[in-house]
Design a protein around this motif. Structure first.
Motif, PDB file in Angstrom:
ATOM      1  N   ARG A  14       0.814  -1.264  -0.032  1.00  0.00           N
ATOM      2  CA  ARG A  14      -0.108   0.061  -0.126  1.00  0.00           C
ATOM      3  C   ARG A  14       0.938   1.229   0.067  1.00  0.00           C
ATOM      4  N   VAL A  15       0.931   1.908  -0.923  1.00  0.00           N
ATOM      5  CA  VAL A  15       1.654   3.129  -1.120  1.00  0.00           C
ATOM      6  C   VAL A  15       0.809   4.355  -0.972  1.00  0.00           C
ATOM      7  N   ASP A  24      -1.787  -2.236  -3.755  1.00  0.00           N
ATOM      8  CA  ASP A  24      -0.961  -3.184  -4.749  1.00  0.00           C
ATOM      9  C   ASP A  24      -0.135  -1.944  -5.572  1.00  0.00           C
ATOM     10  N   GLY A  25       0.514  -0.919  -4.974  1.00  0.00           N
ATOM     11  CA  GLY A  25       1.233  -0.089  -5.490  1.00  0.00           C
ATOM     12  C   GLY A  25       2.555  -0.391  -5.925  1.00  0.00           C
ATOM     13  N   ARG A  26       3.053   0.365  -6.827  1.00  0.00           N
ATOM     14  CA  ARG A  26       4.802   0.217  -7.316  1.00  0.00           C
ATOM     15  C   ARG A  26       5.480   1.668  -6.893  1.00  0.00           C
ATOM     16  N   VAL A  27       6.657   1.607  -6.427  1.00  0.00           N
ATOM     17  CA  VAL A  27       7.417   2.596  -6.434  1.00  0.00           C
ATOM     18  C   VAL A  27       8.813   2.455  -7.044  1.00  0.00           C
ATOM     19  N   ALA A  28       9.117   3.022  -8.247  1.00  0.00           N
ATOM     20  CA  ALA A  28      10.326   2.885  -9.094  1.00  0.00           C
ATOM     21  C   ALA A  28      11.533   3.617  -8.362  1.00  0.00           C
ATOM     22  N   VAL A  29      12.665   3.232  -8.224  1.00  0.00           N
ATOM     23  CA  VAL A  29      13.693   4.052  -7.795  1.00  0.00           C
ATOM     24  C   VAL A  29      14.964   3.744  -8.717  1.00  0.00           C
ATOM     25  N   PRO A  54       6.270   8.163   2.607  1.00  0.00           N
ATOM     26  CA  PRO A  54       7.716   9.011   2.428  1.00  0.00           C
ATOM     27  C   PRO A  54       8.408   9.082   3.747  1.00  0.00           C
ATOM     28  N   GLY A  55       9.640   9.396   3.773  1.00  0.00           N
ATOM     29  CA  GLY A  55      10.468   9.347   4.724  1.00  0.00           C
ATOM     30  C   GLY A  55      10.229  10.387   5.525  1.00  0.00           C
ATOM     31  N   SER A 350       7.242  13.709   0.005  1.00  0.00           N
ATOM     32  CA  SER A 350       6.073  12.804  -0.671  1.00  0.00           C
ATOM     33  C   SER A 350       6.770  12.029  -1.746  1.00  0.00           C
ATOM     34  N   LEU A 351       5.888  10.926  -2.102  1.00  0.00           N
ATOM     35  CA  LEU A 351       6.451   9.928  -3.151  1.00  0.00           C
ATOM     36  C   LEU A 351       6.179  10.622  -4.408  1.00  0.00           C
ATOM     37  N   GLU A 352       6.725  11.105  -5.155  1.00  0.00           N
ATOM     38  CA  GLU A 352       6.508  11.495  -6.530  1.00  0.00           C
ATOM     39  C   GLU A 352       7.941  11.798  -7.326  1.00  0.00           C
TER      40      GLU A 352
END
Length: 384
Positions: A14-15, A24-29, A54-55, A350-352
């Motif tokens: 969960r993002v 069911d999210g995805r975070v690409a780094v 987010p941190g 934030s996660l962007e």
């Protein structure tokens, strides 16, 4: 610390995004930043059953891991920084406590170097410009009125790295000091104050924008004498700090602040001292002796609460599981809101895509399982 995750996709969690929670999210780094798409040949980390948020960003922190930001060596300060990073705080402001002006100017020089090299996000001066009536864990003999010339001396010593100064704005020079801080782009925070409602309104009109640990070290709200609390709660220009450790605030008090301010005007802080992440025992907070028992820090003489031993992962978990706040609200208060106040929300909070890959992995019970800062795992989550 684990090596940098050059190309990584965190999948299945969960993002929490600025627009809400994605199941069911995805975070690409990619490298040190969040990517807009999954890089080729990326390593996939399955985080099913977890949260990715987010941190954390801490505006108000005096130390941790047995180390003091107020008096420690550079290496000791870095020990405190690492301790809080291991608890999810990827952006941290170092707070001082009341001391001699020359000593504080010297400390500003030491801490500013760590800001310039990216270990700290800035310096917060809490004292000496505060009220002896509401001094808390500050030495009364070292307190002084907020003379704008002396405030300017600290700003100059910090070489552009000062982010916030806490003032009792009702004292002589208080309003002029608020104006000075506003002119220099430094947050003027109202705290350790004995101000009336009217005096607080005047300080806000002069440019104050933050309430230092609202409710603590200020007169209580009264029906015929509302004092600073009412003025700080009702004005949309003010963001309030809250210490959510279960000692400083009753859950109903915290809920009152959220009801009036909303998550965009609440910043969850630690106000941590050396014992955070370290344990019970005898410590020094500036010139004052502190005894920590069962995680609660109090002055040896007088028994006043002396900061906290809180870390922001505990504050997060308590806000969701005890205070029953929505996860999205907690994320705003612990990441986005303080990042905005510090003027670093273009990079963190934030996660962007394009922002620093600063994030925290929590399990379904909101226990910290992983921390990434600028694409490097500080704590790498264990996956099946």
């Amino acid at each position: 610390m684990a090596p940098r995750a050059e190309r990584t996709v965190l999948a299945g969690a969960r993002v929490v995004l600025p627009t809400g929670t994605v199941e069911d999210g995805r975070v690409a780094v990619e490298g040190a930043r969040i990517s807009g798409s999954a890089p080729e040949s990326a390593r996939t980390v399955d985080l099913t059953g977890h949260w990715v948020v987010p941190g954390f960003v801490d505006l108000h922190n005096h130390g941790g891991g047995g180390a003091s930001f107020t008096s420690g060596t550079v290496e000791e300060v870095l020990t405190g920084v690492r301790t809080h990073r291991e608890h999810g705080t990827t952006t941290l402001v170092a707070s001082t406590v009341t001391g001699e002006l020359d000593f504080l100017a010297h400390r500003a020089g030491v801490l500013s170097e760590l800001v310039e090299q990216g270990d700290l996000a800035g310096i917060h001066f809490e004292g000496p410009f505060i009220s002896p009536c509401r001094k808390g864990a500050h030495s009364e003999r070292l307190l002084r009125h907020p003379d704008p010339a002396e405030v300017r001396k600290l700003l100059d010593a910090a070489r552009g790295t000062a982010r916030m100064v806490t003032l009792a704005t009702e004292l002589p020079g208080g309003i002029d000091s608020v104006r000075l801080l506003a002119e220099h782009g430094v947050i003027a925070a109202i705290g350790h104050t004995d101000a009336t409602y009217e005096q607080t309104v005047a300080a806000i009109d002069a440019g104050a924008t933050v309430a230092t640990h609202l409710f603590n070290a200020m007169p209580p709200l009264a029906h015929r004498d509302p004092g600073p609390i009412a003025a700080l709660l009702e004005d949309e220009r003010i963001t309030v700090e809250l210490i959510n450790d279960g000692t400083h605030l009753h859950p109903a008090t915290l809920g009152l602040a959220y009801h009036h301010k909303g998550a965009d005007r609440v910043a969850l802080i630690t106000d941590a001292m050396d014992a955070a992440g370290f344990g019970d025992g005898r410590y020094q907070l500036g010139p004052l002796a502190v005894e920590v028992t069962d995680g609660v820090a109090r002055l040896v003489e007088g028994g006043s609460i002396a900061g906290s031993t809180l870390t922001l992962d505990t504050a997060f978990r308590r806000a969701v599981t005890v205070d029953r706040l929505p996860v999205e609200d907690v994320v705003r208060s612990i990441s986005a809101t303080p990042a905005r106040l510090l003027g670093v929300d273009d990079r963190v909070g934030s996660l962007e895509p394009g922002k620093d890959a600063d994030l925290v992995v929590l399990d379904e019970d909101f226990v910290l399982k992983g921390v990434m800062r600028r694409g490097e795992w500080i704590i790498e989550p264990k996956t099946a």
